[in-house]
Design a protein around this motif. Structure first.
Motif, PDB file in Angstrom:
ATOM      1  N   ASP A  71       0.816  -1.220   0.000  1.00 13.10           N
ATOM      2  CA  ASP A  71       0.000   0.000   0.000  1.00 13.10           C
ATOM      3  C   ASP A  71       0.844   1.262   0.000  1.00 13.10           C
ATOM      4  N   PHE A  72       2.094   1.144   0.432  1.00 15.22           N
ATOM      5  CA  PHE A  72       2.969   2.312   0.517  1.00 15.22           C
ATOM      6  C   PHE A  72       3.854   2.466  -0.708  1.00 15.22           C
ATOM      7  N   GLY A  73       4.002   1.403  -1.493  1.00 14.86           N
ATOM      8  CA  GLY A  73       4.791   1.475  -2.718  1.00 14.86           C
ATOM      9  C   GLY A  73       6.273   1.674  -2.448  1.00 14.86           C
ATOM     10  N   GLY A  74       7.004   1.959  -3.524  1.00 25.78           N
ATOM     11  CA  GLY A  74       8.441   2.221  -3.428  1.00 25.78           C
ATOM     12  C   GLY A  74       9.188   1.091  -2.754  1.00 25.78           C
ATOM     13  N   PRO A  75      10.172   1.416  -1.937  1.00 20.59           N
ATOM     14  CA  PRO A  75      10.976   0.367  -1.299  1.00 20.59           C
ATOM     15  C   PRO A  75      10.184  -0.462  -0.301  1.00 20.59           C
ATOM     16  N   PHE A  76       9.042   0.068   0.163  1.00 22.23           N
ATOM     17  CA  PHE A  76       8.231  -0.693   1.122  1.00 22.23           C
ATOM     18  C   PHE A  76       7.540  -1.874   0.463  1.00 22.23           C
ATOM     19  N   ALA A  77       7.281  -1.768  -0.839  1.00 24.19           N
ATOM     20  CA  ALA A  77       6.536  -2.797  -1.548  1.00 24.19           C
ATOM     21  C   ALA A  77       7.374  -4.037  -1.869  1.00 24.19           C
ATOM     22  N   GLU A  78       8.674  -3.945  -1.728  1.00 23.99           N
ATOM     23  CA  GLU A  78       9.567  -5.053  -2.098  1.00 23.99           C
ATOM     24  C   GLU A  78       9.523  -6.175  -1.081  1.00 23.99           C
TER      25      GLU A  78
END
Length: 78
Positions: A71-78
């Motif tokens: 839901d937060f995208g970017g490096p959090f989505a990995e």
């Protein structure tokens, strides 16, 4: 219009002699007066407590809303 000037307050406290040596050395290393160094340390401590409080609230909200790293995208989505 009145201008309010906040005058500094003086406080007195005691520290063990070893701690005084550490404070003096740290202030010198940071190119600050002892007063500046202690003031900065107090402000950093206050900021750290606020950061932890906000982070805890954020974690609580994430859990309450059922959010995931995606839901937060970017490096959090990995």
């Amino acid at each position: 219009m009145k201008t309010l000037i906040k005058l500094p307050k003086t406080i007195t406290f005691s520290l063990p002699s070893d701690t005084v040596k550490e404070v003096l050395a740290a202030a010198k290393e940071d190119h600050k007066t002892v007063n500046e160094w202690i003031k900065d340390a107090a402000l950093r401590s206050r900021a750290k407590k606020l950061f932890h409080k906000l982070a805890a609230q954020g974690r609580k909200n994430v859990k309450r809303l059922g959010l995931t790293p995606k839901d937060f995208g970017g490096p959090f989505a990995e």
